[in-house]
Design a protein around this motif. Structure first.
Motif, mmCIF file in Angstrom:
data_model
loop_
_atom_site.group_PDB
_atom_site.id
_atom_site.type_symbol
_atom_site.label_atom_id
_atom_site.label_comp_id
_atom_site.label_asym_id
_atom_site.label_seq_id
_atom_site.Cartn_x
_atom_site.Cartn_y
_atom_site.Cartn_z
ATOM 1 N N THR A 206 0.822 -1.211 0.000
ATOM 2 C CA THR A 206 0.000 0.000 0.000
ATOM 3 C C THR A 206 0.854 1.259 0.000
ATOM 4 O O THR A 206 1.996 1.263 0.454
ATOM 5 N N GLU A 207 0.257 2.320 -0.516
ATOM 6 C CA GLU A 207 0.898 3.633 -0.454
ATOM 7 C C GLU A 207 -0.170 4.709 -0.296
ATOM 8 O O GLU A 207 -1.282 4.586 -0.821
ATOM 9 N N LYS A 208 0.168 5.734 0.471
ATOM 10 C CA LYS A 208 -0.676 6.918 0.585
ATOM 11 C C LYS A 208 -0.193 7.921 -0.450
ATOM 12 O O LYS A 208 0.996 8.226 -0.504
ATOM 13 N N ILE A 209 -1.109 8.432 -1.260
ATOM 14 C CA ILE A 209 -0.757 9.423 -2.263
ATOM 15 C C ILE A 209 -1.707 10.601 -2.132
ATOM 16 O O ILE A 209 -2.763 10.483 -1.493
ATOM 17 N N PRO A 210 -1.367 11.760 -2.716
ATOM 18 C CA PRO A 210 -2.248 12.929 -2.588
ATOM 19 C C PRO A 210 -3.658 12.647 -3.078
ATOM 20 O O PRO A 210 -3.862 12.003 -4.112
ATOM 21 N N GLY A 211 -4.631 13.116 -2.307
ATOM 22 C CA GLY A 211 -6.024 12.895 -2.641
ATOM 23 C C GLY A 211 -6.578 13.962 -3.576
ATOM 24 O O GLY A 211 -5.875 14.903 -3.965
ATOM 25 N N PRO A 212 -7.851 13.842 -3.938
ATOM 26 C CA PRO A 212 -8.503 14.825 -4.809
ATOM 27 C C PRO A 212 -8.792 16.110 -4.041
ATOM 28 O O PRO A 212 -8.555 16.174 -2.819
ATOM 29 N N PRO A 213 -9.282 17.150 -4.705
ATOM 30 C CA PRO A 213 -9.607 18.391 -3.995
ATOM 31 C C PRO A 213 -10.481 18.129 -2.769
ATOM 32 O O PRO A 213 -11.458 17.380 -2.831
ATOM 33 N N GLY A 214 -10.071 18.716 -1.643
ATOM 34 C CA GLY A 214 -10.814 18.562 -0.411
ATOM 35 C C GLY A 214 -10.399 17.377 0.431
ATOM 36 O O GLY A 214 -10.914 17.200 1.544
ATOM 37 N N LYS A 215 -9.469 16.574 -0.073
ATOM 38 C CA LYS A 215 -9.032 15.388 0.677
ATOM 39 C C LYS A 215 -7.519 15.280 0.581
ATOM 40 O O LYS A 215 -6.962 15.239 -0.520
ATOM 41 N N ARG A 216 -6.852 15.215 1.722
ATOM 42 C CA ARG A 216 -5.386 15.266 1.742
ATOM 43 C C ARG A 216 -4.749 14.028 1.135
ATOM 44 O O ARG A 216 -3.765 14.116 0.405
ATOM 45 N N GLU A 217 -5.313 12.845 1.431
ATOM 46 C CA GLU A 217 -4.695 11.601 0.992
ATOM 47 C C GLU A 217 -5.734 10.623 0.449
ATOM 48 O O GLU A 217 -6.932 10.740 0.726
ATOM 49 N N MET A 218 -5.260 9.663 -0.319
ATOM 50 C CA MET A 218 -6.052 8.529 -0.796
ATOM 51 C C MET A 218 -5.131 7.316 -0.748
ATOM 52 O O MET A 218 -3.963 7.429 -0.370
ATOM 53 N N THR A 219 -5.659 6.155 -1.122
ATOM 54 C CA THR A 219 -4.881 4.917 -1.052
ATOM 55 C C THR A 219 -4.747 4.275 -2.426
ATOM 56 O O THR A 219 -5.710 4.206 -3.192
ATOM 57 N N ARG A 220 -3.521 3.824 -2.703
ATOM 58 C CA ARG A 220 -3.281 2.964 -3.861
ATOM 59 C C ARG A 220 -2.543 1.725 -3.360
ATOM 60 O O ARG A 220 -1.628 1.835 -2.537
ATOM 61 N N ALA A 221 -2.945 0.561 -3.852
ATOM 62 C CA ALA A 221 -2.304 -0.688 -3.445
ATOM 63 C C ALA A 221 -1.920 -1.482 -4.673
ATOM 64 O O ALA A 221 -2.593 -1.427 -5.712
ATOM 65 N N TRP A 222 -0.819 -2.217 -4.555
ATOM 66 C CA TRP A 222 -0.284 -2.984 -5.678
ATOM 67 C C TRP A 222 -0.133 -4.445 -5.300
ATOM 68 O O TRP A 222 0.223 -4.764 -4.163
ATOM 69 N N LYS A 223 -0.394 -5.309 -6.247
ATOM 70 C CA LYS A 223 -0.088 -6.726 -6.083
ATOM 71 C C LYS A 223 1.285 -6.963 -6.694
ATOM 72 O O LYS A 223 1.515 -6.660 -7.854
ATOM 73 N N ARG A 224 2.201 -7.479 -5.896
ATOM 74 C CA ARG A 224 3.577 -7.639 -6.364
ATOM 75 C C ARG A 224 3.637 -8.459 -7.636
ATOM 76 O O ARG A 224 2.985 -9.488 -7.777
ATOM 77 N N ALA A 225 4.469 -8.006 -8.565
ATOM 78 C CA ALA A 225 4.663 -8.734 -9.828
ATOM 79 C C ALA A 225 5.464 -9.999 -9.557
ATOM 80 O O ALA A 225 6.283 -10.030 -8.654
#
Length: 225
Positions: A206-225
């Motif tokens: 998982t990683e926290k990345i900048p969120g859309p307007p009005g939200k500081r963060e969002m989540t992106r997750a990856w399945k290892r290759a």
């Protein structure tokens, strides 16, 4: 389910559910949120490197906004997009028509495609554009048999964890992990620590990345290759 149409800060519409005290999209901008979270953070990184059709799974069809914007992207995409979307409680067409998409989606072709998204039959694969294949599935994720290692991108757009807790369990994210190809990703507007812990318990990075307007963060997750 009783719903009310609300206008968000970018002029696009969303729905409000009084019984849950919950909106379908960010009140800071429904279109902005969808573009940033699902297309920008999820679809684009995969689409850029793709040499074959990209398979997307959306959890929560709702108003069809994510599907419509992905369909729009397919019109100029280098490869096709095969889009499966789950919705246990499809909205009546009369409610969809109240959204007034013609106010913020000015392209007549996209307005027509939005109508076709909602009138397309359920549980069938329907080509809506030369590079966009739609399959709407009217059942809960937990009741759906997903093919293993099938999807490159997962749009996780369920209601918030405190509103729909059964959708934010370790078992759900294990199910989605199995259904995702190695190297594939899951994106969500949610940035709660409990959500990321459940993802990691299922095997996701998982990683926290900048969120859309009005939200500081969002989540992106990856399945290892």
């Amino acid at each position: 389910m009783n719903v009310e149409v609300r206008t968000t800060a970018d002029g696009s519409s969303t729905l409000y559910v009084p019984a849950l005290d919950e909106h379908y999209h960010s009140t800071h901008g429904a279109v902005q949120e969808a573009q940033h979270v699902y297309l920008g953070a999820g679809l684009e990184p995969v689409l850029t490197a793709a040499t074959a059709p990209v398979r997307v799974l959306e959890v929560g069809f709702g108003t069809g906004l994510n599907a419509l914007l992905t369909l729009q992207r397919s019109l100029a995409a280098p490869v096709g997009i095969e889009y499966d979307t789950l919705e246990k409680f499809p909205l009546p067409l009369a409610v969809i028509q109240q959204l007034g998409v013609e106010r913020y989606i000015l392209n007549p072709e996209l307005q027509e495609l939005h109508q076709r998204l909602h009138t397309a039959p359920w549980n069938e694969s329907v080509p809506l554009a030369p590079r966009f294949l739609l399959r709407k599935i009217d059942q809960a994720l937990q009741d759906t048999a997903l093919a293993p290692a099938h999807y490159e991108v997962v749009y996780f757009d369920a209601f918030a964890p405190d509103k729909q807790p059964d959708m934010w369990t370790d078992a759900v994210f294990e199910q989605l992990y199995v259904a995702t190809v190695p190297g594939g990703c899951l994106v969500s507007y949610c940035a709660k620590g409990s959500f990321r812990r459940s993802l990691r318990a299922a095997g996701w990075d998982t990683e926290k990345i900048p969120g859309p307007p009005g939200k500081r963060e969002m989540t992106r997750a990856w399945k290892r290759a």
